[in-house]
Design a protein around this motif. Sequence first.
Motif, PDB file in Angstrom:
ATOM      1  N   VAL A  61      -0.009  11.613 -36.800  1.00 39.02           N
ATOM      2  CA  VAL A  61       0.072  10.967 -38.109  1.00 39.02           C
ATOM      3  C   VAL A  61       1.239  11.568 -38.889  1.00 39.02           C
ATOM      4  O   VAL A  61       1.232  12.756 -39.211  1.00 39.02           O
ATOM      5  CB  VAL A  61      -1.228  11.143 -38.914  1.00 39.02           C
ATOM      6  N   GLU A  62       2.265  10.739 -39.175  1.00 37.78           N
ATOM      7  CA  GLU A  62       3.356  11.147 -40.053  1.00 37.78           C
ATOM      8  C   GLU A  62       2.925  10.879 -41.493  1.00 37.78           C
ATOM      9  O   GLU A  62       2.508   9.765 -41.831  1.00 37.78           O
ATOM     10  CB  GLU A  62       4.617  10.359 -39.738  1.00 37.78           C
ATOM     11  N   VAL A  63       3.048  11.886 -42.330  1.00 37.82           N
ATOM     12  CA  VAL A  63       2.556  11.813 -43.696  1.00 37.82           C
ATOM     13  C   VAL A  63       3.746  11.593 -44.639  1.00 37.82           C
ATOM     14  O   VAL A  63       4.500  12.520 -44.934  1.00 37.82           O
ATOM     15  CB  VAL A  63       1.784  13.087 -44.070  1.00 37.82           C
ATOM     16  N   VAL A  64       3.909  10.357 -45.081  1.00 39.11           N
ATOM     17  CA  VAL A  64       4.992  10.015 -46.003  1.00 39.11           C
ATOM     18  C   VAL A  64       4.580  10.292 -47.445  1.00 39.11           C
ATOM     19  O   VAL A  64       5.369  10.769 -48.254  1.00 39.11           O
ATOM     20  CB  VAL A  64       5.399   8.535 -45.827  1.00 39.11           C
ATOM     21  N   ALA A  65       3.338   9.979 -47.764  1.00 38.32           N
ATOM     22  CA  ALA A  65       2.809  10.205 -49.117  1.00 38.32           C
ATOM     23  C   ALA A  65       1.326  10.491 -48.996  1.00 38.32           C
ATOM     24  O   ALA A  65       0.644   9.965 -48.106  1.00 38.32           O
ATOM     25  CB  ALA A  65       3.042   8.988 -50.006  1.00 38.32           C
ATOM     26  N   GLY A  66       0.806  11.323 -49.893  1.00 37.49           N
ATOM     27  CA  GLY A  66      -0.612  11.633 -49.919  1.00 37.49           C
ATOM     28  C   GLY A  66      -0.981  12.799 -49.026  1.00 37.49           C
ATOM     29  O   GLY A  66      -0.525  12.881 -47.883  1.00 37.49           O
ATOM     30  N   ARG A  67      -1.780  13.696 -49.524  1.00 38.70           N
ATOM     31  CA  ARG A  67      -2.228  14.831 -48.727  1.00 38.70           C
ATOM     32  C   ARG A  67      -3.137  14.357 -47.596  1.00 38.70           C
ATOM     33  O   ARG A  67      -3.899  13.407 -47.744  1.00 38.70           O
ATOM     34  CB  ARG A  67      -2.988  15.836 -49.591  1.00 38.70           C
ATOM     35  N   LEU A  68      -3.040  15.060 -46.456  1.00 38.01           N
ATOM     36  CA  LEU A  68      -3.888  14.764 -45.308  1.00 38.01           C
ATOM     37  C   LEU A  68      -4.141  16.059 -44.557  1.00 38.01           C
ATOM     38  O   LEU A  68      -3.187  16.705 -44.101  1.00 38.01           O
ATOM     39  CB  LEU A  68      -3.218  13.736 -44.386  1.00 38.01           C
ATOM     40  N   ALA A  69      -5.414  16.428 -44.443  1.00 40.22           N
ATOM     41  CA  ALA A  69      -5.808  17.612 -43.668  1.00 40.22           C
ATOM     42  C   ALA A  69      -5.004  18.845 -44.071  1.00 40.22           C
ATOM     43  O   ALA A  69      -4.555  19.621 -43.223  1.00 40.22           O
ATOM     44  CB  ALA A  69      -5.658  17.331 -42.173  1.00 40.22           C
ATOM     45  N   GLY A  70      -4.788  19.012 -45.357  1.00 40.89           N
ATOM     46  CA  GLY A  70      -4.052  20.165 -45.849  1.00 40.89           C
ATOM     47  C   GLY A  70      -2.544  20.036 -45.807  1.00 40.89           C
ATOM     48  O   GLY A  70      -1.833  20.958 -46.236  1.00 40.89           O
ATOM     49  N   LEU A  71      -2.029  18.925 -45.309  1.00 39.29           N
ATOM     50  CA  LEU A  71      -0.586  18.692 -45.240  1.00 39.29           C
ATOM     51  C   LEU A  71      -0.127  17.958 -46.496  1.00 39.29           C
ATOM     52  O   LEU A  71      -0.752  16.972 -46.914  1.00 39.29           O
ATOM     53  CB  LEU A  71      -0.234  17.864 -44.005  1.00 39.29           C
ATOM     54  N   THR A  72       0.971  18.424 -47.086  1.00 36.69           N
ATOM     55  CA  THR A  72       1.504  17.821 -48.307  1.00 36.69           C
ATOM     56  C   THR A  72       2.948  17.419 -48.077  1.00 36.69           C
ATOM     57  O   THR A  72       3.790  18.273 -47.771  1.00 36.69           O
ATOM     58  CB  THR A  72       1.431  18.802 -49.490  1.00 36.69           C
ATOM     59  N   PRO A  73       3.282  16.145 -48.197  1.00 37.36           N
ATOM     60  CA  PRO A  73       4.678  15.709 -48.001  1.00 37.36           C
ATOM     61  C   PRO A  73       5.529  16.053 -49.204  1.00 37.36           C
ATOM     62  O   PRO A  73       5.033  16.463 -50.260  1.00 37.36           O
ATOM     63  CB  PRO A  73       4.526  14.190 -47.844  1.00 37.36           C
ATOM     64  N   PRO A  74       6.860  15.901 -49.092  1.00 40.46           N
ATOM     65  CA  PRO A  74       7.731  16.089 -50.254  1.00 40.46           C
ATOM     66  C   PRO A  74       7.315  15.180 -51.409  1.00 40.46           C
ATOM     67  O   PRO A  74       6.747  14.100 -51.203  1.00 40.46           O
ATOM     68  CB  PRO A  74       9.117  15.714 -49.725  1.00 40.46           C
ATOM     69  N   ALA A  75       7.606  15.597 -52.613  1.00 38.49           N
ATOM     70  CA  ALA A  75       7.159  14.877 -53.800  1.00 38.49           C
ATOM     71  C   ALA A  75       7.863  13.534 -53.944  1.00 38.49           C
ATOM     72  O   ALA A  75       9.064  13.420 -53.687  1.00 38.49           O
ATOM     73  CB  ALA A  75       7.412  15.720 -55.041  1.00 38.49           C
ATOM     74  N   PRO A  76       7.137  12.509 -54.384  1.00 41.69           N
ATOM     75  CA  PRO A  76       7.788  11.243 -54.733  1.00 41.69           C
ATOM     76  C   PRO A  76       8.520  11.384 -56.053  1.00 41.69           C
ATOM     77  O   PRO A  76       8.457  12.438 -56.705  1.00 41.69           O
ATOM     78  CB  PRO A  76       6.587  10.291 -54.855  1.00 41.69           C
ATOM     79  N   PRO A  77       9.224  10.352 -56.516  1.00 41.54           N
ATOM     80  CA  PRO A  77       9.876  10.429 -57.830  1.00 41.54           C
ATOM     81  C   PRO A  77       8.874  10.751 -58.937  1.00 41.54           C
ATOM     82  O   PRO A  77       7.688  10.414 -58.841  1.00 41.54           O
ATOM     83  CB  PRO A  77      10.478   9.026 -57.995  1.00 41.54           C
ATOM     84  N   PRO A  78       9.333  11.385 -59.997  1.00 43.58           N
ATOM     85  CA  PRO A  78       8.407  11.913 -61.003  1.00 43.58           C
ATOM     86  C   PRO A  78       7.602  10.863 -61.750  1.00 43.58           C
ATOM     87  O   PRO A  78       6.492  11.144 -62.200  1.00 43.58           O
ATOM     88  CB  PRO A  78       9.328  12.689 -61.958  1.00 43.58           C
TER      89      PRO A  78
END
Length: 360
Positions: A191-208
């Motif tokens: 699972v590639e995580v583009v947005a949203g936390r998953l199983a403790g994984l946090t992707p880079p932040a979206p625009p503010p």
Amino acid sequence: MESVASHDCSEHTGSLDDPVLQVVPLAVGPWPTVDPFLFCVHHLDFYPAGTEAMTPSASLDGRAIGQDFAGKDGWNMYHGSGVPGFPQHPHRGFETVTFVRRGYIDHSDSLGATARFGRGDVQWMTAGGGVQHCEMFPLLDTDGPNTLELFQIWLNLPRVDKMVEPYFTMLWGEDLPVLEHSDDQGRAVRVEVVAGRLAGLTPPAPPPNSWAARPEADLAIWHVTAEAGSHWTLPAASAPETVRTVYVFDGASVFLGGHEIPAGHGAVVRADVPVELVGGDDTTECLVLQGRPIGEPVAQYGPFVMNTREEIEAAFADYRATQFGGWPWDSPDPTHPRSMGRFARHADGRLEVRDSDAVG
């Protein structure tokens, strides 16, 4: 704009205790979406070898140049006349999320930002009060092929953020976290995580000012690759109002809560409970979009998404009067030299370089 919930081609509508609420076929072109998502399209173009000018090394006879969506020979020119793609055009009132899996995109915008990205990268742009941009698809490999595969997702903005300052950012593919899961038989789900936390994984932040930047929005974009027979459980979302859609776009099928969902179909599944995903007879890929609905009126006309018809009319008037800041480039479809690798130059002049060259 069409939503899954109102789609009249439903193949399955689940009972209240069924984790699969609705299944719809995915036609060629935009897929049905649910608030807060406005639009999702999967582009897959099998472009041939490119010329030194990064145009197709093939005849363009029989194509409606500037309006070519016919898929002739397995690829499209779209609105491009030389290099395929989407030359200069405006947006207001929403965000574009462009997730490129194969090939490259050359981006330029009215903020002065520009980039070349691809191979797993995500470009996230908040149009806000108004921006112009172009997305061109340079065919860099002169020996070919130049396959391009991408998702473009339109994400709505709430009324309070419709007119925020435009913002451009890059989520580079190598920075996106990946969940590698193996079941008790060693069959894998990735699972590639583009947005949203998953199983403790946090992707880079979206625009503010993105809806995705609000924790209460519970927004996620996940790309799931499931081996045949693999088992993985989609976790319950954090907000009870969250809506989750699983688009099965390549491979054979997956089973969701016991229902077989063939490739070429989307399923709205309950997000408030865990739902088991089981791979079918072959490796299958899915795109998962989830979020808490914004729940506001949507008025959309072409590239503008507001809350009322009057605001749409104002958007057109503003664009005619201001061009949303103008266009700082020499042509409506600028591209970068063929040898350039992935990079981004932001509106504030900040430079990110990810590759020394594109095809080496």
